[in-house]
Enzyme design. Structure first.
Site, PDB file in Angstrom:
ATOM      1  N   GLU A  31    -131.242 -23.858   8.167  1.00 14.86           N
ATOM      2  CA  GLU A  31    -130.583 -22.436   8.029  1.00 14.86           C
ATOM      3  C   GLU A  31    -131.239 -21.452   9.379  1.00 14.86           C
ATOM      4  O   GLU A  31    -132.227 -21.049   9.074  1.00 14.86           O
ATOM      5  CB  GLU A  31    -130.670 -21.495   6.853  1.00 14.86           C
ATOM      6  N   CYS A  45    -130.600 -13.124   7.733  1.00 12.72           N
ATOM      7  CA  CYS A  45    -129.733 -14.185   8.747  1.00 12.72           C
ATOM      8  C   CYS A  45    -128.290 -13.671   8.594  1.00 12.72           C
ATOM      9  O   CYS A  45    -127.530 -14.134   9.355  1.00 12.72           O
ATOM     10  CB  CYS A  45    -130.116 -15.637   8.114  1.00 12.72           C
ATOM     11  N   GLU A  90    -129.808 -12.583  18.699  1.00  7.85           N
ATOM     12  CA  GLU A  90    -130.148 -11.931  17.440  1.00  7.85           C
ATOM     13  C   GLU A  90    -131.499 -11.128  17.420  1.00  7.85           C
ATOM     14  O   GLU A  90    -132.485 -11.553  17.771  1.00  7.85           O
ATOM     15  CB  GLU A  90    -130.540 -13.368  16.439  1.00  7.85           C
TER      16      GLU A  90
END
Length: 502
Positions: free
Chosen positions: A266, A300, A397
């Site tokens: 993930e 996330c 990110e």
């Protein structure tokens, strides 16, 4: 203020054990220092004060933990699912009994605010309860018949699993990996993130006090280049479950390739929230704001790219800016705090660097864009407007309370912008046009899509991303597909001619 002071005092009481003895490894039921005797400090992001010394482990510590997991696997994997269920239910109950200790410790170790961390233990317990209930059926498969054969499938636990968890919501995310591994009959070697190691030690102690046999869950602290690398390379580890950055996932895959491990990754996200002008604007504003400014934006699945139809762009971004400006930034144990300090000075520096990049590339700072105060790692909730999708702030990110807003004209452009990124973890779509929702959800490149909603987890559903956001799925039976091997046994239903050679 009196409530804050009281919370701080209680947190100090909970963490005194770590200050006095350090955060030790936990292998085969024993608390152990690293074989080398080395330690490192974990800091409070509130004021950068040391919280505790943490065992800095290496290959020998990992090897000891894997040996314990291998030995325990011989018994745990044969323990009936009904018995595993009973133990894991007791673990869930024990987690709930120590919910405040877990929450207060996690607030001080991560900087996450109490209003969110107060639910961390409850969600962790829910993970254990959910997978506990599935443990009796974990091995079940299918019966597949044709005229001549009956094929019977079943699942078998893989073996010792390496679990590497992140620093943002460490307790809950640890349970999300560890609970299904244990329910399936696997044993675990857990390496938590070095920035937030404390509640991992609480989890293994709680689990064993609730009846989990020694060696089934082992904890080894350390850095990725030392303990992490040794874990992913160890031939006794059959699979690696990892939550973290995409670049780290690449390294883990390369390190584990010689031993042909199974992976569940993930990884990162640059998730779009796409808002059309027919949406419920009030709810969309609240959801977009919540998904970026809760949990310090260190999640996330945060909606870090806000794509808004140009007919409502000015109004929508103005309202989000008002939310951002009204968010309380403060001590994580203050009940009124929404955004606490970022996890660590290194991460704070990374997030602050994007403020300069945004200004250099021509974006407008509609809210925030600055550090708060001189102490700790506090950053003001930020909104960038007049942005383009090719800007750094729209592609990388940031992993903080930073939102980049981009206008679009129509459905075609919205879809292009949403998919124009290396990531594909989550997407959020706001529209009251059902046909449009069906069209776009068919085309959005994301592993998970929420329509007219923020991220609301349903434990039986699959969790995971596409592209650079991950490999594999967690949740429900998808977790067992990862932690277990499917085996097929074929029985003849009637005799058939066997080919003769010669």
């Amino acid at each position: 203020m009196s409530q804050l002071n009281d919370n701080i005092a209680r947190a100090q009481d909970y963490m005194k054990r770590f200050r006095d003895r350090g955060v030790l490894n936990h292998i085969n039921g024993e608390s152990l220092a690293a074989d080398s005797g080395k330690t490192f400090e974990t800091l409070s992001p509130v004021d950068l004060a040391p919280l505790a010394n943490v065992a800095r482990s290496g290959a020998s510590d990992i090897d000891r933990a894997v040996q314990a997991a291998e030995k325990a696997f011989k018994t745990w994997s044969k323990t009936p699912g009904k018995e595993r269920r009973a133990i894991l239910i007791k673990v869930a109950e024990a987690i709930e009994a120590r919910a405040e200790e877990i929450a207060f410790t996690e607030c001080m170790d991560t900087g996450q605010s109490l209003r969110f961390m107060s639910k961390a233990a409850i969600r962790g317990a829910a993970n254990f309860r959910f997978f506990a209930d599935k443990a009796p059926q974990a091995e079940d498969g299918q019966a597949l018949r044709n005229d001549t054969q009956m094929n019977v499938t079943s699942r078998r636990p893989l073996g010792p699993i390496g679990v590497i968890t992140p620093w943002n919501t460490p307790f809950m995310l640890s349970t999300w990996k560890i609970a299904p591994a244990l329910a399936s009959g696997c044993t675990v070697v857990h390496k938590p993130a070095e920035f937030s190691p404390m509640t991992a030690k609480l989890l293994v102690e709680i689990a064993e006090e609730a009846g989990l046999p020694k060696g089934v869950l082992n904890l080894v602290n350390g850095f990725g280049e030392d303990a992490g690398k040794a874990l992913t390379e160890h031939p006794g580890i059959k699979a690696v479950a990892f939550v973290g950055e995409s670049r780290t996932g690449q390294l883990i895959m390369a390190q584990a390739a010689p031993t042909l491990k199974r992976f569940h990754f993930e990884l990162g996200g640059k998730n779009p929230v796409v808002v059309f002008d027919d949406a419920d604007i009030d709810r969309a504003v609240n959801a977009a704001s919540f998904m970026i400014y809760s949990l310090n934006g260190e999640r996330c699945t945060s909606s870090s790219r806000l794509l808004v139809q140009d007919t409502i762009y000015e109004e929508f971004t103005r309202r989000v800016a008002e939310v951002a400006n009204g968010v309380k930034v403060g001590h994580p144990l203050d009940p009124d705090t929404v955004v606490g300090p970022l996890i660590h000075p290194e991460h704070e520096e990374k997030v602050l660097s994007y403020f300069d990049k945004a200004r250099e590339e021509g974006a407008t700072v509609a809210a925030g864009g600055e550090k708060v105060g001189d102490a700790g790692c506090f950053v003001r909730p930020t909104l960038f407007t007049n942005a383009r999708n090719d800007m750094t702030i729209a592609q990388e990110e940031i992993f903080g309370p930073v939102l980049t807003a981009i206008p679009f004209k129509d459905e075609e452009e919205a879809l292009h912008l949403a998919n124009d990124t290396q990531y594909g973890l989550a997407a959020y779509l706001w529209t009251n046009d059902l046909d449009r929702a069906m069209r776009l959800t068919d085309e959005l490149e994301a592993g998970m899509i929420w329509v007219n909603s923020e991220n609301v987890r349903h434990l039986p559903s699959p969790f995971g991303g596409v592209k650079a956001s991950g490999i594999g799925r967690d949740g429900g039976d998808w977790s067992f597909d990862f932690y277990m091997e499917t085996v097929n046994v074929s029985f003849p239903r009637k005799a058939h001619p066997v080919p003769k050679l010669g």
